[in-house]
Motif scaffolding. Structure first.
Motif, PDB file in Angstrom:
ATOM      1  N   THR A  11      53.838  51.218  58.881  1.00 44.16           N
ATOM      2  CA  THR A  11      53.755  52.364  59.715  1.00 44.16           C
ATOM      3  C   THR A  11      52.280  52.762  60.256  1.00 44.16           C
ATOM      4  OG1 THR A  11      55.825  53.398  58.510  1.00 44.16           O
ATOM      5  CG2 THR A  11      54.632  54.820  59.942  1.00 44.16           C
ATOM      6  N   LEU A  41      51.267  52.639  64.411  1.00 48.67           N
ATOM      7  CA  LEU A  41      50.691  53.879  65.008  1.00 48.67           C
ATOM      8  C   LEU A  41      49.467  53.587  65.536  1.00 48.67           C
ATOM      9  CD1 LEU A  41      51.637  56.408  62.380  1.00 48.67           C
ATOM     10  CD2 LEU A  41      52.385  56.510  64.676  1.00 48.67           C
ATOM     11  N   LEU A  60      49.938  51.852  68.658  1.00 59.39           N
ATOM     12  CA  LEU A  60      50.161  52.988  69.884  1.00 59.39           C
ATOM     13  C   LEU A  60      48.730  53.702  70.414  1.00 59.39           C
ATOM     14  CD1 LEU A  60      53.180  54.540  68.397  1.00 59.39           C
ATOM     15  CD2 LEU A  60      53.026  53.261  70.563  1.00 59.39           C
ATOM     16  N   GLY A  61      47.740  53.400  69.465  1.00 59.23           N
ATOM     17  CA  GLY A  61      46.417  53.915  69.826  1.00 59.23           C
ATOM     18  C   GLY A  61      45.644  52.829  70.887  1.00 59.23           C
ATOM     19  N   ASP A  65      55.004  56.292  78.669  1.00 61.55           N
ATOM     20  CA  ASP A  65      54.437  57.618  77.807  1.00 61.55           C
ATOM     21  C   ASP A  65      55.519  58.242  76.982  1.00 61.55           C
ATOM     22  OD1 ASP A  65      51.966  57.061  78.855  1.00 61.55           O
ATOM     23  OD2 ASP A  65      52.081  58.559  80.400  1.00 61.55           O
ATOM     24  N   ALA A  89      56.142  56.042  74.029  1.00 63.26           N
ATOM     25  CA  ALA A  89      55.403  55.973  72.960  1.00 63.26           C
ATOM     26  C   ALA A  89      55.203  57.439  72.323  1.00 63.26           C
ATOM     27  CB  ALA A  89      53.983  55.696  73.684  1.00 63.26           C
ATOM     28  N   ALA A  90      55.461  58.652  72.919  1.00 62.70           N
ATOM     29  CA  ALA A  90      55.317  59.898  72.326  1.00 62.70           C
ATOM     30  C   ALA A  90      56.671  60.097  71.403  1.00 62.70           C
ATOM     31  CB  ALA A  90      55.460  61.174  73.378  1.00 62.70           C
ATOM     32  N   ARG A 149      55.711  57.809  68.257  1.00 61.46           N
ATOM     33  CA  ARG A 149      54.815  58.221  67.429  1.00 61.46           C
ATOM     34  C   ARG A 149      55.251  59.593  66.751  1.00 61.46           C
ATOM     35  NH1 ARG A 149      51.502  58.942  71.306  1.00 61.46           N
ATOM     36  NH2 ARG A 149      50.355  56.961  71.160  1.00 61.46           N
ATOM     37  N   LEU A 185      57.534  58.105  63.714  1.00 56.28           N
ATOM     38  CA  LEU A 185      56.768  57.489  62.669  1.00 56.28           C
ATOM     39  C   LEU A 185      55.801  58.484  62.138  1.00 56.28           C
ATOM     40  CD1 LEU A 185      56.114  54.136  64.458  1.00 56.28           C
ATOM     41  CD2 LEU A 185      57.722  54.478  62.718  1.00 56.28           C
ATOM     42  N   GLY A 186      55.345  59.497  62.879  1.00 56.04           N
ATOM     43  CA  GLY A 186      54.374  60.325  62.140  1.00 56.04           C
ATOM     44  C   GLY A 186      55.123  61.248  61.137  1.00 56.04           C
ATOM     45  N   ARG A 198      59.442  49.997  64.558  1.00 55.65           N
ATOM     46  CA  ARG A 198      58.141  49.280  64.366  1.00 55.65           C
ATOM     47  C   ARG A 198      58.018  47.759  64.958  1.00 55.65           C
ATOM     48  NH1 ARG A 198      58.238  51.092  58.364  1.00 55.65           N
ATOM     49  NH2 ARG A 198      58.857  48.939  58.073  1.00 55.65           N
ATOM     50  N   VAL A 248      57.815  48.380  68.874  1.00 56.33           N
ATOM     51  CA  VAL A 248      56.298  48.747  69.370  1.00 56.33           C
ATOM     52  C   VAL A 248      55.276  47.514  69.081  1.00 56.33           C
ATOM     53  CG1 VAL A 248      54.336  50.422  68.838  1.00 56.33           C
ATOM     54  CG2 VAL A 248      56.805  51.150  68.805  1.00 56.33           C
TER      55      VAL A 248
END
Length: 283
Positions: free
Chosen positions: A142, A146, A149-150, A157, A160-161, A164, A167-168, A251, A254
């Protein structure tokens, strides 16, 4: 004058291959130019072989050597995967036997149920060699996504949000991991007569078994849903856990979109963005 390896190999790598295979000659350059892995079909007086080599930052060759030295024998002893002939990890080069057969991708075999029965059975044999609990795998996987994505990407967008956020807040737990291929799909399968064989272990790693189903689930199984039960008929069971499977596909989506953008594979990038759009709808 151009070398036998078309300058794909370093001086050290070429020297090792020439020592291992005296009189080596290039038959075909099979390299995939998006990454720095050279894949060469060669021949010498001793027979026909595949040479693979990578640059200093390439991890695929080391993984493939590790796979062959520990886990691929269960398939290669049946002539269902290539045997490792020579390898040097420090030089990032290996020689494996050449397997007869044509790639399944793009042929009638790609959508033949029998192909998937065999592919399932081969994967079961590979997976069932070992299993262990890994308390850290999910958290590390994970965190890696992430990090993608950075990095620069062309994921929308809003997608991606959402990814994030999901996964966060995901709470990883220990999972069982097994030897996995990492890219189990028709472009890494050969068919010779009626027999399916497997190549390219450059993404080998211990992962959850279901991770080897991800590529099929968004490609061939989607095109022809009957291929999925055919695969599991060969595999013997369906080990997917719904929560882990959904996170795994997120995952994978992404990583596919971000990696493909990074190497300039626009078609694969589009596939990754579509995979992400579909994966997000499961949450």
């Amino acid at each position: 004058m151009e070398s036998w390896h078309s300058n794909r190999l370093s001086t050290r790598q070429a020297g090792l291959v020439e020592t291992w295979l005296p009189g080596v000659r290039l038959v075909s350059d099979l390299s995939w130019d998006l990454i720095d892995t050279a894949v060469l079909e060669v021949e010498s007086a001793r027979g026909r072989y595949i040479v693979k080599a990578g640059g200093p930052a390439n991890h695929h060759i080391e993984r493939e050597i590790r796979a062959h030295q520990s886990w691929v024998r269960v398939l290669s002893c049946q002539n269902r995967a290539p045997k490792l002939i020579h390898a040097d990890r420090s030089a990032s080069v290996l020689v494996s036997e050449y397997l007869e057969g044509c790639l399944v991708e793009g042929t009638e075999a790609e959508y033949a149920a029998e192909t998937y029965v065999q592919a399932g059975a081969l994967l079961r044999a590979f997976h069932h060699q070992a299993v262990r609990s890994d308390p850290d795998y999910e958290a590390a996987a994970t965190a890696k996504v992430l990090a993608w994505l950075g990095e620069p990407h062309r994921i929308e967008d809003s997608d991606a949000a959402k990814a994030r956020a999901i996964l966060g807040t995901y709470e990883p737990r220990p999972v069982d991991v097994v030897p996995t291929h990492g890219d189990w799909q028709p472009r890494n399968w050969l068919v010779d007569g009626n027999e399916v064989r497997v190549i390219d272990f450059g993404r080998f790693e211990f992962r959850p078994a279901a991770s080897d189903f991800c590529r099929l689930a968004v490609q061939q199984w989607r095109t022809d849903p009957q291929l999925e039960p055919a695969f599991f008929a060969g595999y013997g069971s369906d080990p997917r856990d719904s929560e882990l499977w959904n996170v795994m596909q997120l995952r994978e989506a992404v990583s596919t979109a971000a990696w493909a953008y990074n190497v300039g594979d626009h078609e694969f990038e589009r596939q990754g963005r579509q995979m992400l759009h579909d994966a997000l709808h499961r949450f």
